[in-house]
Each structure stands twice: as C-alpha cells, then as structure tokens.
Scaffold this active site. Structure first.
Site, short mmCIF file in Angstrom:
data_model
loop_
_atom_site.label_atom_id
_atom_site.label_comp_id
_atom_site.label_asym_id
_atom_site.label_seq_id
_atom_site.Cartn_x
_atom_site.Cartn_y
_atom_site.Cartn_z
N SER A 13 23.16 38.31 55.08
CA SER A 13 22.74 37.07 54.41
C SER A 13 23.39 35.85 55.05
CB SER A 13 23.04 37.14 52.91
OG SER A 13 24.41 37.02 52.65
N ASN A 14 24.64 35.99 55.49
CA ASN A 14 25.28 34.85 56.17
C ASN A 14 24.62 34.56 57.52
OD1 ASN A 14 27.77 33.67 54.71
ND2 ASN A 14 27.92 35.88 54.38
N LEU A 87 37.08 46.03 64.49
CA LEU A 87 38.09 45.20 65.14
C LEU A 87 37.57 44.79 66.52
CD1 LEU A 87 41.03 44.18 64.72
CD2 LEU A 87 41.77 46.18 66.01
N ILE A 88 37.71 43.50 66.84
CA ILE A 88 37.18 43.01 68.11
C ILE A 88 38.14 43.39 69.24
CG2 ILE A 88 36.52 40.92 69.38
CD1 ILE A 88 34.69 41.39 67.04
N ASN A 102 35.43 33.93 62.15
CA ASN A 102 35.11 34.96 61.14
C ASN A 102 35.14 34.32 59.76
OD1 ASN A 102 34.71 37.60 60.04
ND2 ASN A 102 36.90 37.68 59.54
N HIS A 104 35.99 35.42 55.76
CA HIS A 104 36.58 36.46 54.93
C HIS A 104 36.35 36.08 53.47
CE1 HIS A 104 39.14 39.86 54.08
NE2 HIS A 104 39.70 39.13 53.13
N ASP A 145 42.09 39.51 60.34
CA ASP A 145 42.25 38.44 59.34
C ASP A 145 43.51 37.59 59.52
OD1 ASP A 145 39.92 39.37 58.10
OD2 ASP A 145 41.03 40.79 56.87
#
Ligand code: GAR
Length: 191
Positions: A13-14, A87-88, A102, A104, A145
C-alpha cells in the site's frame, strides 16, 4: 528526471501511494518495484500501475551482484523500502549512501530491530500500554532500524485500541507522510 526503486515484501500500500504521488510528475519516476516474495500483493499493484516488477530470491539478493547491477543500470537515484522484510546487504547500502530510506511503523528507537515488523510491532506497542505510536522514516544502514532518523509523526492511542486499530492509525500516517518525505529527499539530491 529522478528515478526511484521501491522494495516491498507485502501488500504494497505504501508503494502504491508513492507511485500515485508521482504519477503526474514529469521530473520523477517510480522506475522499478522489487520484491523477494512471489505472493506479495505489491506485484498485482505494480502491474496495475504499469511499473516494472522484479521478483528475486534470497540467494540472488545475498550471493550475487544482480540487484545492485540492476539499480545501477536503471540509474536509480533513491531506493525506498516500503515494508521490505530482508536485511539489506552492505554493498547495496554502500552504493546508496543516504539514498536509501525506510519506513518503520513505530517510534524508533523503541519497537525496532530484528523480528519487529508489521503486526508484531503493533502487538508490542499495545502490550506495553503505550499512549502513542507513530511512524519513523530513516536512512538505512547495516543494522535493522538504526539508520539516521529523518522524520517522525505520532498518533494518540486509546486504552481500548487493539493492534489492528493501531495498525490503521499508523497506516494513515504512513500514507500521509511517506510520499511527501520521499519527494523532499529527492529534491535535496544533487542533480
Ligand atoms: C508498513 O506498515 C511498514 O511500516 C512496515 O510494513 C508495512 C508494509 O505495508 N514495515 C516494517 O515493519 C519494517 N520493519 P504495505 O505493504 O501496505 O506498504
């Protein structure tokens, strides 16, 4: 023209609100949507939005340079993570310094880190009896994060709020602010 790539693992949705935000903009294009999840809702959304979609597996992501090469070949200016659950790898982060962002679904540094995603976050917030939750938009670094925070917005919670209620409040904030923040970041990038 600035070019965005969006990584998403879920509903998307984002990703969709970001695509809509730039739909009539000649100066910005959502060029690519990438996912690790062949069943992700974001794939249908990408097709409807006529945005090319790339599905990749874990091995490709962590053991080859194919995703990095794709982003470089597509001349991507900004990488946007929107519900992306892997995880990138460091080499990708190094290739996009402060050009990878990102969102969160909580107020970091609380309720972040490995395993804290989606409904797990909202369940933890409710279990702790928090009076507020919200969103955090941050640059991506090597630790889940923990990249530099760019923006936060809050919502008030009621005692009676369930995790689903919190999710709805947080999602409203996400859709309101993420496209605008991506737009702002793009305008701050060098030509
Ligand atoms: C969003 O709430 C996003 O903040 C969260 O996943 C959801 C994706 O929704 N991301 C994380 O939890 C990352 N740790 P969407 O697929 O509908 O955009």
């Amino acid at each position: 023209m600035k070019r965005i790539a969006i990584f998403a693992s879920g509903s998307g949705s984002n990703a969709e609100t970001i695509a809509h935000h730039f739909a009539d903009r000649p100066d910005v294009q959502v060029s690519l949507i990438l996912t690790n999840n062949p069943d992700a809702g974001v794939i249908q959304r990408a097709r409807r939005l006529h945005i090319p979609v790339v599905v990749f597996d874990r091995k490709t992501f962590y053991e080859t340079d194919r995703i990095l090469e794709l982003l470089v070949n597509q001349k991507i200016d900004l990488v946007v993570l929107a519900g992306f659950m892997m995880l990138i790898p460091e080499k990708l982060i190094r290739a996009f310094p402060e050009k990878m962002v990102n969102i969160h679904p909580a107020l970091l540094p609380k309720y972040g880190g490995r395993g804290m995603y989606g409904h797990f976050v909202h369940e933890a917030v409710v279990a702790a009896g928090e009076r507020q939750s919200g969103i955090t938009i941050h640059f991506v670094n090597e630790v889940y994060d923990e990249g530099k925070i760019i923006f936060q917005a809050t919502c008030d919670l009621e005692n009676s709020d369930t995790p689903e209620d919190v999710a709805r409040k947080v999602q409203l904030l996400e859709h309101e602010h993420y496209p605008a923040m991506v737009d702002k970041l793009l305008s701050n990038l060098p030509e």
